[in-house]
Structure formats: structure tokens, C-alpha cells
Motif scaffolding. Structure first.
Motif, mmCIF file in Angstrom:
data_model
loop_
_atom_site.group_PDB
_atom_site.id
_atom_site.type_symbol
_atom_site.label_atom_id
_atom_site.label_comp_id
_atom_site.label_asym_id
_atom_site.label_seq_id
_atom_site.Cartn_x
_atom_site.Cartn_y
_atom_site.Cartn_z
ATOM 1 N N THR A 163 43.097 30.094 90.691
ATOM 2 C CA THR A 163 41.536 30.189 90.766
ATOM 3 C C THR A 163 40.917 29.218 90.015
ATOM 4 O O THR A 163 39.629 28.891 90.069
ATOM 5 N N GLU A 208 36.244 35.065 90.415
ATOM 6 C CA GLU A 208 35.015 34.799 91.107
ATOM 7 C C GLU A 208 35.235 33.758 92.248
ATOM 8 O O GLU A 208 36.202 32.929 92.093
ATOM 9 N N PRO A 209 34.726 34.060 93.400
ATOM 10 C CA PRO A 209 34.993 32.823 94.167
ATOM 11 C C PRO A 209 34.422 31.510 93.852
ATOM 12 O O PRO A 209 33.566 31.119 93.006
ATOM 13 N N LYS A 211 32.519 28.076 93.614
ATOM 14 C CA LYS A 211 31.065 27.767 93.934
ATOM 15 C C LYS A 211 30.566 26.281 94.793
ATOM 16 O O LYS A 211 29.741 26.429 95.583
ATOM 17 N N ARG A 213 31.800 24.472 98.040
ATOM 18 C CA ARG A 213 32.351 24.756 99.416
ATOM 19 C C ARG A 213 33.046 23.497 99.967
ATOM 20 O O ARG A 213 32.321 22.326 99.902
#
Length: 306
Positions: A163, A208-209, A211, A213
Motif C-alpha cells: 500500500t 486508501e487507494p 491518489k 494514477r
């Protein structure tokens, strides 16, 4: 510039340390024999001479007049790669033990069940002794605590690796900053001349994904495409131009450009005159069967009425 040692006489009795150093130097020269210089035959005189060691090449390369494989300074020699073959092992009974194949690449303290007897309950094994306990001794509290701590650290490391979360240190105290705004007055900053800001680390949610991309670039072609070979261009003759002249298609429903098409050409394009109409013999058989059935029905009705 002259030194003071030039004006002093030489010592009559040298010190013991100097005598010891000179004696050691003489003994070392006597023990070490002079090594002969490595001689390499000159060019044109190397018939029958073969370079065997790296010293035979000196600082240069291979000898072109010697027809053999040469590796000056080890260049060009294929280095032996370390294989992944495992040594054959035998157990106490002389049978081949294949545990090395299963345990290869695993931790030394990891439990691996590689034999058939591992599937049999402990009390039903042939080598089980009635005096020993079927259930092994449970680990003590210290072992359980160390295992729990080690598992926790491994999970935190794996979670932080996937993560990318940075967990704030809990013992880090917040920082307070005092600043004075440029705009002073009762209408600004609620009438306060100074303000105090509290700066602290905010904990990050590990689930949390991301931020940012990440976009993948288009893959480059592996190799240039094969060239398409064409024949040399030729001039078209009048006959070939006439063969390639395709008349425009005119629909039977729409004629936007107003082309004039004769009636016989329309019928030929429709394909009505190409088909041959033929009546099957089954129609005559069906008509005869209907007529005979009707006559038989009339006869039956006449007989019933009499």
C-alpha cells in the motif's frame, strides 16, 4: 642546504635496533631466492611453444601464429554457471529421501509434510511409542509472544510494501508555530495580533487507494514490419482501361444523379429473365386426390340420403 649530519662523525658502536634490522634484512634476502624472469619467445621463434598461463600472454592479446584456443586474461572463456541440481540423500534405512526437493527454497524452521506417514494420525503410526504422549508439549507464553510479535512485524512489512502507507510515529509530539499576519486591525484575523498553529502528523489509512494514477506507455514494436515487395509500375493499355471501367450502380428506388438506364438493362440487373419457371408434378397429384376425395364424399352423401 646542508644538514647537521654532515658535520657529525659516524658512530663507533651502532645501536642494537639497527643491528637487528640489518640482520633481518640479510636473512630475508638469503631465504628468498631470485625468481627467473618469465621469458616469451620472440616472433618467428614460437614453433612448438604453447601459452598455458596468463603470464604467457603478458599485457597483450592472443598469438595469431599459434593455432589453438587462447584466452588472454580470461577473455572469451565461458564461465561455469552454478546449477540447481540437488544432492541425492538417503535416510537411515537406505531408501532415497526426496525431502530435499520439497524443502528446497523454504525457510529452515518451516514445517513441511513431505512423507506419507505425515498424513497418518500419530497414535496409528508404526513407529509410535506408547510411553510418549500423542499430543506434543504446547509452547510456553514466551514463545507465543515472540511468534506473535514476529508475525505482526511481517504483516506490517507486507502491508506497507503493497500500500505504500507511511504510519506516523505515535510518540512524536505536535509542533506549535507562532506567526504574525501582515494585515493588522480589528477587521482582520478576528482582531488577533498573532496566531498559534499546531502542526501534527496525520495518520494515513493503509487501505486508501493510491491518489496518483499510473498510466502505461504503449508498447514499442518488437521489430520493423516486413517490407511489401511490389512489381515495377507499368502503363495501362486501352484494353485494360476498358476492362477496369466499372459502370455506376443505379438503384431501382433512388436515382440522385439522374442516370438514364434502359428498361432491358433494368430487367437484366433484376434477374427476372434468368430464372426458369417450372411446376412440380405434385400439384397435379394433389388436384387429382382432391377431386377423387370430393367424388367419394358425394357418393356417400347420396347413399345416406336414400
Amino acid at each position: 642546504m646542508s644538514s647537521i649530519s654532515q658535520f657529525l662523525p659516524e658512530p663507533k658502536h651502532p645501536s642494537s635496533g639497527r643491528q637487528h634490522e640489518e640482520a633481518m634484512a640479510e636473512s630475508s634476502q638469503a631465504l628468498v631466492a631470485p625468481q627467473p624472469a618469465h621469458e616469451i619467445p620472440a616472433y618467428g621463434q614460437r614453433s612448438g611453444w604453447v601459452p598455458k598461463t596468463s603470464d604467457d600472454f603478458g599485457d597483450g592479446g592472443a598469438y595469431p601464429e599459434i593455432a589453438m584456443l587462447q584466452y588472454p586474461l580470461g577473455m572469451g572463456r565461458k564461465r561455469s554457471k552454478k546449477g540447481n541440481a540437488l544432492a541425492k540423500q538417503v535416510d537411515g534405512n537406505g531408501n532415497v529421501s526426496y525431502d530435499a526437493l520439497v524443502r528446497h527454497g523454504r525457510r529452515p524452521n518451516e514445517v513441511v509434510h513431505s512423507q506419507f506417514k505425515d498424513m497418518i494420525p500419530l497414535r496409528q503410526r508404526a513407529d509410535f511409542d506408547d510411553n510418549q504422549e500423542a499430543i506434543p508439549e504446547r509452547p510456553d507464553a514466551e514463545t507465543v509472544r515472540e511468534t506473535t510479535e514476529r508475525t505482526k512485524q511481517a504483516l506490517e512489512k507486507a502491508l506497507g510494501k503493497h500500500t505504500g502507507a507511511k504510519v506516523a510515529k505515535p510518540d512524536r509530539e505536535p509542533t506549535y508555530i507562532r506567526y504574525t499576519p501582515n494585515q493588522q486591525g480589528p477587521g482582520f484575523n478576528s482582531g488577533a495580533a498573532q496566531r498559534i498553529v499546531r502542526v501534527s502528523d496525520m495518520p494515513v489509512d493503509p487501505m486508501e487507494p493510491p491518489k496518483i494514477r499510473h498510466q502505461k506507455k504503449a508498447r514499442k514494436p518488437a521489430s520493423p514490419p516486413a517490407p511489401v515487395m511490389h512489381s515495377p509500375p507499368r502503363k495501362l493499355t486501352a484494353e485494360e482501361q476498358k476492362e477496369w471501367s466499372v459502370p455506376p450502380c443505379v438503384s431501382n428506388w433512388k436515382n440522385i444523379h439522374g442516370f438514364t438506364v434502359s428498361l432491358d438493362k433494368r430487367l437484366a440487373a433484376d434477374g427476372r429473365g434468368i430464372e426458369e419457371l417450372s411446376v412440380s408434378d405434385n400439384f397435379s397429384r394433389l388436384a387429382e386426390a382432391l377431386i377423387s376425395a370430393e367424388s367419394n364424399a358425394r357418393k356417400e352423401i347420396a347413399e345416406r340420403s336414400q
